[in-house]
Design an enzyme around this catalytic site. Structure first.
Site, PDB file in Angstrom:
ATOM      1  N   ASP A 140      58.605  -4.203  71.946  1.00 61.57           N
ATOM      2  CA  ASP A 140      58.379  -5.073  73.097  1.00 61.57           C
ATOM      3  C   ASP A 140      58.608  -4.304  74.397  1.00 61.57           C
ATOM      4  O   ASP A 140      57.827  -4.415  75.351  1.00 61.57           O
ATOM      5  CB  ASP A 140      59.307  -6.281  73.017  1.00 61.57           C
ATOM      6  CG  ASP A 140      59.226  -7.158  74.251  1.00 61.57           C
ATOM      7  OD1 ASP A 140      58.187  -7.806  74.462  1.00 61.57           O
ATOM      8  OD2 ASP A 140      60.204  -7.180  75.025  1.00 61.57           O
TER       9      ASP A 140
ATOM     10  N   GLU B  13      54.550  -5.827  67.622  1.00 59.93           N
ATOM     11  CA  GLU B  13      55.617  -5.176  68.385  1.00 59.93           C
ATOM     12  C   GLU B  13      56.473  -4.284  67.500  1.00 59.93           C
ATOM     13  O   GLU B  13      56.879  -3.186  67.916  1.00 59.93           O
ATOM     14  CB  GLU B  13      56.473  -6.224  69.086  1.00 59.93           C
ATOM     15  CG  GLU B  13      55.756  -6.897  70.250  1.00 59.93           C
ATOM     16  CD  GLU B  13      56.607  -7.920  70.963  1.00 59.93           C
ATOM     17  OE1 GLU B  13      56.333  -8.185  72.144  1.00 59.93           O
ATOM     18  OE2 GLU B  13      57.545  -8.464  70.331  1.00 59.93           O
TER      19      GLU B  13
END
Length: 238
Positions: A48, A123
């Site tokens: 992320d 992610e």
């Protein structure tokens, strides 16, 4: 390594050690059902941050005249659950979902196509790529996979609201307002919805989901792509 997993790595354009790849694909539901295995959540946390930094840096340099507020909106249109899930679904044949290690419960309720699970999986894989190859390789992968969304960021609504984005596109092209035809099948507790989006009496996309909203969003996404926005931002004709 199985051929399907190699196909996934080919879609990312990198190699990863088997152990790291397996970890990146391990959802907490699978880990719980197999005695508390490590999950992909730490890699997701890392990915992320890498994704956000890469997209922010790219937008900063692409749009030197944009304000901080405008740049934040552009980033929000690319870095969000729906955008990540969109990229995940288009990675390779079957999308990312077919490679994820999910528990029986998640598998039986369609977890392999849940936007939140797909986004988390993307992610975690980006985190694994960064961990093994470093920031420059991770950056190249992100810019390639998210390149079309970066190009289209000025035309997208924050959060990648495909219905809003499609309506803005058709309005700009003088094509009127899209309409949606939705049907459902199955029992009340497990309905499946199918949506078809129609623009100027022509079907441009369809989508299937566990809710009317999800099906319409997927249909709008397909229509947006069919109108060549992803392949040529700014076109004025179909």
């Amino acid at each position: 390594m199985t051929q399907p997993r190699q196909a996934l790595l080919d879609a990312f354009g990198v190699d990863l050690p088997d152990e790291l790849l397996s970890l990146a694909l391990t959802h907490r539901s699978y880990a719980y059902e197999h005695g508390g295995l490590p999950t992909n959540e730490r890699l997701e946390f890392l990915g992320d941050a890498v994704l956000s930094l890469t997209i922010t840096d790219e937008l900063f340099h692409r749009h030197p005249d944009r304000s901080e507020g405008d740049l934040a909106k552009l980033r929000a249109s690319v870095v969000n659950t729906q955008a990540l899930a969109y990229v995940a679904r288009n990675l390779s044949d079957g999308g990312l979902g077919v490679y994820l290690l999910l528990g029986r419960g998640e598998t039986n309720t369609g977890g392999a196509d849940k936007s939140s699970i797909l986004a988390d999986g993307m992610e975690s894989l980006l985190g694994a790529i960064y961990l093994h190859h470093g920031i420059e390789v991770a950056r190249q992968v992100i810019l390639r996979l998210f390149g079309t969304l970066l190009d289209a960021a000025p035309t997208l609504g924050a959060g990648l609201d495909w219905k809003t984005s499609l309506q803005e596109l058709t309005a700009a092209r003088g094509m009127g307002v899209p309409s949606y035809v939705v049907t459902s099948t199955g029992p009340d507790h497990d309905k499946e919805f199918t949506a078809v989006v129609v623009v100027m009496d022509t079907e441009y996309g369809s989508g299937i989901g566990h809710s009317k909203k999800e099906a319409e969003q997927k249909a709008a996404s397909a229509a947006w792509k069919a109108l060549d926005v992803l392949g040529g931002v700014g076109k004025t004709s179909v």
